[in-house]
Design a protein around this motif. Sequence first.
Motif, PDB file in Angstrom:
ATOM      1  N   ASP A  90       0.815  -1.225   0.000  1.00 19.72           N
ATOM      2  CA  ASP A  90       0.000   0.000   0.000  1.00 19.72           C
ATOM      3  C   ASP A  90       0.841   1.264   0.000  1.00 19.72           C
ATOM      4  N   GLY A  91       2.077   1.155   0.492  1.00 13.97           N
ATOM      5  CA  GLY A  91       2.952   2.318   0.550  1.00 13.97           C
ATOM      6  C   GLY A  91       4.012   2.313  -0.527  1.00 13.97           C
ATOM      7  N   ASP A  92       5.071   1.530  -0.306  1.00 14.22           N
ATOM      8  CA  ASP A  92       6.216   1.527  -1.212  1.00 14.22           C
ATOM      9  C   ASP A  92       5.840   1.105  -2.631  1.00 14.22           C
ATOM     10  N   GLY A  93       4.892   0.174  -2.758  1.00 12.58           N
ATOM     11  CA  GLY A  93       4.484  -0.284  -4.087  1.00 12.58           C
ATOM     12  C   GLY A  93       3.922   0.846  -4.932  1.00 12.58           C
ATOM     13  N   VAL A  94       3.107   1.685  -4.320  1.00 17.95           N
ATOM     14  CA  VAL A  94       2.548   2.833  -5.046  1.00 17.95           C
ATOM     15  C   VAL A  94       3.653   3.831  -5.386  1.00 17.95           C
ATOM     16  N   VAL A 139      -4.363  -2.177  11.653  1.00 22.43           N
ATOM     17  CA  VAL A 139      -5.392  -1.574  10.813  1.00 22.43           C
ATOM     18  C   VAL A 139      -5.291  -0.055  10.844  1.00 22.43           C
ATOM     19  N   GLU A 140      -5.025   0.511  12.024  1.00 19.91           N
ATOM     20  CA  GLU A 140      -4.823   1.961  12.106  1.00 19.91           C
ATOM     21  C   GLU A 140      -3.632   2.383  11.243  1.00 19.91           C
ATOM     22  N   PHE A 141      -2.579   1.579  11.258  1.00 23.58           N
ATOM     23  CA  PHE A 141      -1.407   1.853  10.426  1.00 23.58           C
ATOM     24  C   PHE A 141      -1.785   1.813   8.947  1.00 23.58           C
ATOM     25  N   TYR A 142      -2.620   0.852   8.573  1.00 26.55           N
ATOM     26  CA  TYR A 142      -3.093   0.717   7.193  1.00 26.55           C
ATOM     27  C   TYR A 142      -3.805   1.983   6.736  1.00 26.55           C
ATOM     28  N   PHE A 143      -4.720   2.501   7.558  1.00 29.69           N
ATOM     29  CA  PHE A 143      -5.440   3.721   7.184  1.00 29.69           C
ATOM     30  C   PHE A 143      -4.494   4.915   7.081  1.00 29.69           C
ATOM     31  N   ALA A 144      -3.510   4.969   7.964  1.00 31.94           N
ATOM     32  CA  ALA A 144      -2.553   6.077   7.922  1.00 31.94           C
ATOM     33  C   ALA A 144      -1.725   6.026   6.636  1.00 31.94           C
ATOM     34  N   VAL A 145      -1.279   4.832   6.246  1.00 30.92           N
ATOM     35  CA  VAL A 145      -0.502   4.686   5.013  1.00 30.92           C
ATOM     36  C   VAL A 145      -1.348   5.056   3.803  1.00 30.92           C
ATOM     37  N   LYS A 146      -2.593   4.562   3.765  1.00 29.71           N
ATOM     38  CA  LYS A 146      -3.466   4.863   2.626  1.00 29.71           C
ATOM     39  C   LYS A 146      -3.671   6.379   2.484  1.00 29.71           C
TER      40      LYS A 146
END
Length: 220
Positions: free
Chosen positions: A92-96, A130-137
């Motif tokens: 979700d982060g580096d790939g984009v 999950v909170e980390f996921y939303f922050a990265v997105k």
Amino acid sequence: MKELLKVFIFGISGKVGRLLARKLTDRGDIVRGLVRRDDQRAELAAQGADAYVGELADLTADSLAAMINGFDVVVYTAGSNGGAREVTSAIDGDGVMRTLEAMSLAGVDRFTLVSVLPEAGRGQHLDDDVEFYFAVKKLVDVTVSESVLDWLILRPSMLVDRAGTGAVSLGPAQPHDEIAREDVAATLLELLHEPRLRRQILELNQGSTPISTAVQANVR
């Protein structure tokens, strides 16, 4: 005569990506993507789409640029769905980020990112991953929106596996509810074939407006 697109999909083996690939090939568009296994490539070939085999997290921007060279638009539907932090960071982060760099190297301008509604899951207990996921997105959305690309960010509501209705609610802000993955793919198909929709963040929810009408209503 309808215009045909050459579309490269990261996340083509995922549920939304696979549905989108089928809709694009049914329309006559040229579709290619990146998969992790040879059997996934064979399955896509059976529906008229081609694919490279490799791990997104292991590929350099130069390698990605070689894959997407000559394509009209890149669609990024890959995601960790809020799993382990290292996977979220890689996909979700580096790939984009590497995809954006690859697009610059390859001279591909149009980029469509499938993101997530920022308030998804609020009011529920969310663990740290999950909170980390939303922050990265969110940070990725910001980076994409500040790029020089001809970008479009689509934020669907909670994805569910049921038959699509062909009707949605689409606009700059939508409530968080749920939407069939089939309707997300159908909306992406319409968005990709409407080049006037650019440099916008659109949120997507189930609704009562036919998809083509909903897309045209957002043309500036």
